[in-house]
Design a protein around this motif. Structure first.
Motif, PDB file in Angstrom:
ATOM      1  N   PRO A  63     -11.964  -7.645  20.454  1.00  0.00           N
ATOM      2  CA  PRO A  63     -12.957  -8.212  19.527  1.00  0.00           C
ATOM      3  C   PRO A  63     -12.425  -8.188  18.101  1.00  0.00           C
ATOM      4  O   PRO A  63     -11.754  -7.246  17.690  1.00  0.00           O
ATOM      5  CB  PRO A  63     -14.168  -7.287  19.694  1.00  0.00           C
ATOM      6  CG  PRO A  63     -13.589  -5.992  20.141  1.00  0.00           C
ATOM      7  CD  PRO A  63     -12.377  -6.326  20.964  1.00  0.00           C
ATOM      8  N   SER A  64     -12.708  -9.236  17.349  1.00  0.00           N
ATOM      9  CA  SER A  64     -12.251  -9.309  15.967  1.00  0.00           C
ATOM     10  C   SER A  64     -13.189  -8.531  15.054  1.00  0.00           C
ATOM     11  O   SER A  64     -14.331  -8.208  15.422  1.00  0.00           O
ATOM     12  CB  SER A  64     -12.197 -10.764  15.501  1.00  0.00           C
ATOM     13  OG  SER A  64     -13.507 -11.306  15.453  1.00  0.00           O
ATOM     14  N   ILE A  65     -12.712  -8.226  13.848  1.00  0.00           N
ATOM     15  CA  ILE A  65     -13.555  -7.603  12.832  1.00  0.00           C
ATOM     16  C   ILE A  65     -14.552  -8.633  12.332  1.00  0.00           C
ATOM     17  O   ILE A  65     -14.152  -9.738  11.953  1.00  0.00           O
ATOM     18  CB  ILE A  65     -12.704  -7.084  11.656  1.00  0.00           C
ATOM     19  CG1 ILE A  65     -11.751  -5.991  12.143  1.00  0.00           C
ATOM     20  CG2 ILE A  65     -13.588  -6.559  10.529  1.00  0.00           C
ATOM     21  CD1 ILE A  65     -10.784  -5.514  11.076  1.00  0.00           C
ATOM     22  N   PRO A  66     -15.845  -8.330  12.340  1.00  0.00           N
ATOM     23  CA  PRO A  66     -16.818  -9.321  11.856  1.00  0.00           C
ATOM     24  C   PRO A  66     -16.708  -9.517  10.348  1.00  0.00           C
ATOM     25  O   PRO A  66     -16.885  -8.579   9.573  1.00  0.00           O
ATOM     26  CB  PRO A  66     -18.166  -8.710  12.255  1.00  0.00           C
ATOM     27  CG  PRO A  66     -17.907  -7.232  12.346  1.00  0.00           C
ATOM     28  CD  PRO A  66     -16.487  -7.088  12.801  1.00  0.00           C
ATOM     29  N   ASN A  88     -10.690 -18.828  16.679  1.00  0.00           N
ATOM     30  CA  ASN A  88     -11.938 -18.119  16.928  1.00  0.00           C
ATOM     31  C   ASN A  88     -12.699 -18.701  18.116  1.00  0.00           C
ATOM     32  O   ASN A  88     -13.329 -17.959  18.877  1.00  0.00           O
ATOM     33  CB  ASN A  88     -12.840 -18.181  15.686  1.00  0.00           C
ATOM     34  CG  ASN A  88     -12.307 -17.356  14.528  1.00  0.00           C
ATOM     35  OD1 ASN A  88     -11.570 -16.402  14.738  1.00  0.00           O
ATOM     36  ND2 ASN A  88     -12.670 -17.720  13.317  1.00  0.00           N
ATOM     37  N   GLU A 114     -19.466 -13.033  12.358  1.00  0.00           N
ATOM     38  CA  GLU A 114     -19.468 -13.110  13.819  1.00  0.00           C
ATOM     39  C   GLU A 114     -18.259 -12.389  14.400  1.00  0.00           C
ATOM     40  O   GLU A 114     -17.168 -12.422  13.826  1.00  0.00           O
ATOM     41  CB  GLU A 114     -19.456 -14.580  14.240  1.00  0.00           C
ATOM     42  CG  GLU A 114     -19.566 -14.776  15.735  1.00  0.00           C
ATOM     43  CD  GLU A 114     -19.713 -16.234  16.096  1.00  0.00           C
ATOM     44  OE1 GLU A 114     -19.723 -16.549  17.302  1.00  0.00           O
ATOM     45  OE2 GLU A 114     -19.817 -17.060  15.172  1.00  0.00           O
ATOM     46  N   THR A 115     -18.467 -11.731  15.524  1.00  0.00           N
ATOM     47  CA  THR A 115     -17.375 -11.074  16.230  1.00  0.00           C
ATOM     48  C   THR A 115     -16.822 -12.031  17.280  1.00  0.00           C
ATOM     49  O   THR A 115     -17.578 -12.550  18.104  1.00  0.00           O
ATOM     50  CB  THR A 115     -17.857  -9.784  16.917  1.00  0.00           C
ATOM     51  OG1 THR A 115     -18.285  -8.862  15.925  1.00  0.00           O
ATOM     52  CG2 THR A 115     -16.732  -9.158  17.724  1.00  0.00           C
TER      53      THR A 115
END
Length: 312
Positions: free
Chosen positions: A6-9, A233, A149-150
């Motif tokens: 998961p990416s950093i929001p 993304n 958004e993640t």
């Protein structure tokens, strides 16, 4: 997929702050190397003539300026990852802005208006008009509970995201350089000679046309970088970036081949080859992202729910 993370929001403001901070960090490191070179050259007696103490003072000033840029970049990256930690970055930006204001007032008091000094003007634009506004925006979003958004990104998506940020940074820097050059050349008349970075050029419509083409090319790069971030993304939206990157790559290949046929291997600039290889990697990554499972399938495979919010 095992490499799914998961990416950093990040909100849009945090995403912009991250890229600005990365750019400031790169510039800071380059300036630091320059300052160290001046100091080392001064100690070893390699600098030609001049007052040794003046040279040493100048070198120290360069190192201090580089330290300020690197500190600003570090605090900015921290704030771009966590909006709750934006206050140190915001404080530093306002502190530098205050110092610039004091310097301008002091200069005015001694009969010198230094606002249009290149260093003072650049510092004012960067810290007051860009960094401070970004810090205020990030703080406002944090106070209002706004979160980004993640995204679940595979290894190829993460690499493409980073390369897309670099494409945007290069495009923006090139546009700024072109605007500055065009503004500087305005003071010259048609047919006059100007010296740019030690290279003499003749001011003409052809030169302005070349600058316009360079600006247009840089604008395309910024657009491609934005599409690359969007596609990294959301893999289902990678096609526009793939198409644009493929076109840029094809033009780059034609350019390199043309230079090779006309001037031989030694006549092909390194930057042309590097740009071609860079965009080829981006095309490859885009194809891999296009062929990977959908976000829903990735989320199900990882057992992580997608978080809805604003697009990065």
């Amino acid at each position: 997929m095992e490499d799914l993370e998961p990416s950093i929001p990040r909100t849009p403001a945090q995403a912009v702050l991250r890229m600005v901070s990365i750019l400031m960090g790169i510039i800071g490191l380059l300036v630091l190397l320059g300052g160290i070179a001046v100091l080392v050259g001064n100690v070893m007696g390699l600098l030609p003539g001049g007052d040794i103490w003046t040279a040493a003072t100048f070198g120290v000033m360069i190192v201090v300026a580089a330290g300020l840029l690197i500190l600003t970049a570090a605090l900015g990256i921290v704030a771009s990852n966590n909006s709750a930690r934006v206050e140190p970055y915001r404080f530093l930006c306002y502190l530098v802005g205050l110092a610039v204001l004091v310097a301008i007032v002091w200069g005015w008091g001694v009969g010198s208006f230094i606002l249009f000094n290149p260093i003072v003007l650049t510092t004012t634009i960067v810290y007051v008009l860009i960094c401070s506004r970004l810090a205020d925006r990030v703080k406002e979003e944090h106070d209002n509970g706004v979160r980004g958004e993640t995204f679940l990104r595979s290894r190829h998506q993460r690499v493409l995201h980073l390369l897309s940020e670099l494409i945007i940074l290069k495009g923006v820097v090139t546009i700024v350089v072109i605007v500055v050059l065009a503004a500087a050349l305005v003071v010259y008349g048609e047919g006059e000679r100007a010296v740019i970075s030690g290279v003499p050029v003749t001011v003409s419509d052809t030169l302005y046309a070349l600058l316009a083409v360079g600006g247009l090319s840089s604008g395309v790069s910024v657009l491609a970088g934005g599409l690359g971030i969007r596609g990294s993304n959301r893999p289902q939206k990678i096609v526009p970036f793939l198409v644009l990157a493929s076109i840029v790559c094809a033009f780059g290949l034609v350019r390199v081949v043309g230079m090779f046929l006309e001037h031989g291997i030694l006549g092909v600039p390194f930057d042309a080859v590097f740009d071609l290889l860079f965009m080829s990697v981006c095309v490859y990554l885009a194809i891999r992202v296009l062929r990977q499972p959908t976000p829903e399938e990735l989320a199900a495979a990882a057992g992580v729910a997608l978080v809805s919010g604003q697009e990065e």
